[in-house]
Write an enzyme that holds these catalytic residues in place. Sequence first.
Site, PDB file in Angstrom:
ATOM      1  N   LYS A  46     -67.068 -73.822 -28.020  1.00 38.01           N
ATOM      2  CA  LYS A  46     -66.415 -74.693 -27.039  1.00 38.01           C
ATOM      3  C   LYS A  46     -67.483 -75.380 -26.194  1.00 38.01           C
ATOM      4  O   LYS A  46     -68.160 -74.747 -25.393  1.00 38.01           O
ATOM      5  CB  LYS A  46     -65.500 -73.887 -26.119  1.00 38.01           C
ATOM      6  N   GLU A  82     -76.720 -66.910 -20.248  1.00 35.49           N
ATOM      7  CA  GLU A  82     -77.807 -67.747 -19.706  1.00 35.49           C
ATOM      8  C   GLU A  82     -77.220 -68.476 -18.510  1.00 35.49           C
ATOM      9  O   GLU A  82     -76.383 -69.363 -18.678  1.00 35.49           O
ATOM     10  CB  GLU A  82     -78.283 -68.758 -20.763  1.00 35.49           C
ATOM     11  N   CYS A 121     -81.466 -76.340 -15.914  1.00 36.29           N
ATOM     12  CA  CYS A 121     -81.513 -75.020 -15.281  1.00 36.29           C
ATOM     13  C   CYS A 121     -82.939 -74.613 -14.960  1.00 36.29           C
ATOM     14  O   CYS A 121     -83.169 -73.732 -14.143  1.00 36.29           O
ATOM     15  CB  CYS A 121     -80.856 -73.992 -16.198  1.00 36.29           C
ATOM     16  N   GLU A 148     -78.219 -72.351  -5.797  1.00 30.68           N
ATOM     17  CA  GLU A 148     -78.490 -73.370  -6.818  1.00 30.68           C
ATOM     18  C   GLU A 148     -77.750 -74.662  -6.466  1.00 30.68           C
ATOM     19  O   GLU A 148     -76.527 -74.653  -6.305  1.00 30.68           O
ATOM     20  CB  GLU A 148     -78.036 -72.871  -8.192  1.00 30.68           C
TER      21      GLU A 148
END
Length: 485
Positions: A175, A250, A284, A386
């Site tokens: 997906k 991750e 990232c 973040e």
Amino acid sequence: MPMFRIQNYLNGQLVAPASGQYLPNIEPATGQVYGEIPDSGPVDVAAAVAAAEAALPAWRARPAEERGRLLEKIADLIDANLERLAQAESRDNGKPLALARVMDIPRAASNFRFFGTAAPHFATEAHVQEGLALNYTVRHPVGVVGCISPWNLPLYLFTWKIAPALAVGCCVVAKPSEITPATAFLLSALCIEAGLPAGVLNIIHGTGPGCGQALVEHPGIKAISFTGGTATGRHLAATAAPLFKKLSLELGGKNPNLVFADCDLAAAVRTSIRSSFANQGQICLCGSRLFVERPIYEQFKTEFLRQLADQTVGDPLDAATKQGALASEAHLHKVLAYIKLAHDEGGTLLAGGHRATVPGRCADGYFLEPTVFEGLPYDCRTNQEEIFGPVVTLTPFDTEAEVLHMANSTEYGLSATIWTQNLTRAHRLSQALHSGVVWVNTWLHRDLRTPFGGMKNSGVGREGGLEALRFFTEAQNVCISLTGG
Ligand code: NAD
């Protein structure tokens, strides 16, 4: 222009979702709807798992070399369609077309080629107990696996999961992010063209709660490889753990960039511009916290801000554009909220700080100026959470111990960069940093054989090379007596 309607790739066919419902697909550079995405749900996921289960016995029984050749064929087709895929990626994500051409799409081809050629070389261990027994380990494909990926490097990260799974003989239900589904859809057609057997790879489109959740919960899915946000990863882990599924996570990062006074300043500034703002700061691995040793702080700052002026924000299709649009309106507002927070926390704005306007067809796009703050404490929210956009902070430091403390202070531990000419310090600090990936005098230099992943809340497990091949297999030990019982 007609609507670009995406379909699911199910059992070798391109099909509509069972519900017949579609979601709008928005071009971030214009803010306009340009296509439709299947709004798939548990019914589509169940059909995909059933197709994958049916395809599994034949796929896992194929010699690794044959599986590898098919993956290499897909890599060749990605290369042959580079321009079309790069245009689709840029339109779907908002990233500069020039970047998609040199980074996203070539890397997607490399992922298939790397794991395609690795498949026949994947060997396992034997352990001899002298005179007593011989143990050998067989690594069986784990079965049907789920791969879920984010929007920032759409085809790049999607294929980074799918390729190793297929290489070891797993069948996949994948997906992609509902924000950036286009290249995954184009990949479906290339897999059909390459002759990938029906059901070996199934690509189902839809939202996280509507479609991803059903994938994670499905009892036929034996392992899940997920890349995305830490909060989503935590939710996935809570869902999958009681079902005893293998999990590779991750997740997010808040990466430090440590610049020492003895560094090659020109290289440090040049690369730090890239590590701060490449892909609109939506990688990232971007270094969003720049720590600069005090003797060169002002010099670094002056040069960094001077080079920032060349970081042209513009139409992703324009060759002069260095920074395109953020991936979605919601994400733009999230990043703008962090800019407000940085002001509220007492930061001094050195550059940017506002939504950028790009005239013409991009007038309603989700653009943001590259933004730099200084004067914020290392432990404030701006420096701990973040942001995942083109926003960085500059902070001076005086000692190695101090910068190490600040660098390691967040909940994250994905990557770190060190700029120094002192070899001993580079090695010493690398060991002390709580980061799964450390770069010294470089950034985003990747060798696909190396383990990739984060410590702390940046993830669980490692991708890349043998780590990925091992993840998608189940080790079985066979012990043979050498004495006859
Ligand atoms: P996200 O967590 O919102 O979504 C990632 C994927 O998970 C999407 O496909 C989404 O549809 C799906 N999802 C959402 N809810 C789900 C659920 N309940 N069940 C199953 N699937 C679900 O992340 P994002 O906003 O797409 O991506 C940005 C994040 O990804 C950032 O935090 C970034 O740091 C991280 N990221 C990490 C890496 C890495 O390698 N560590 C690489 C790229 C991006």
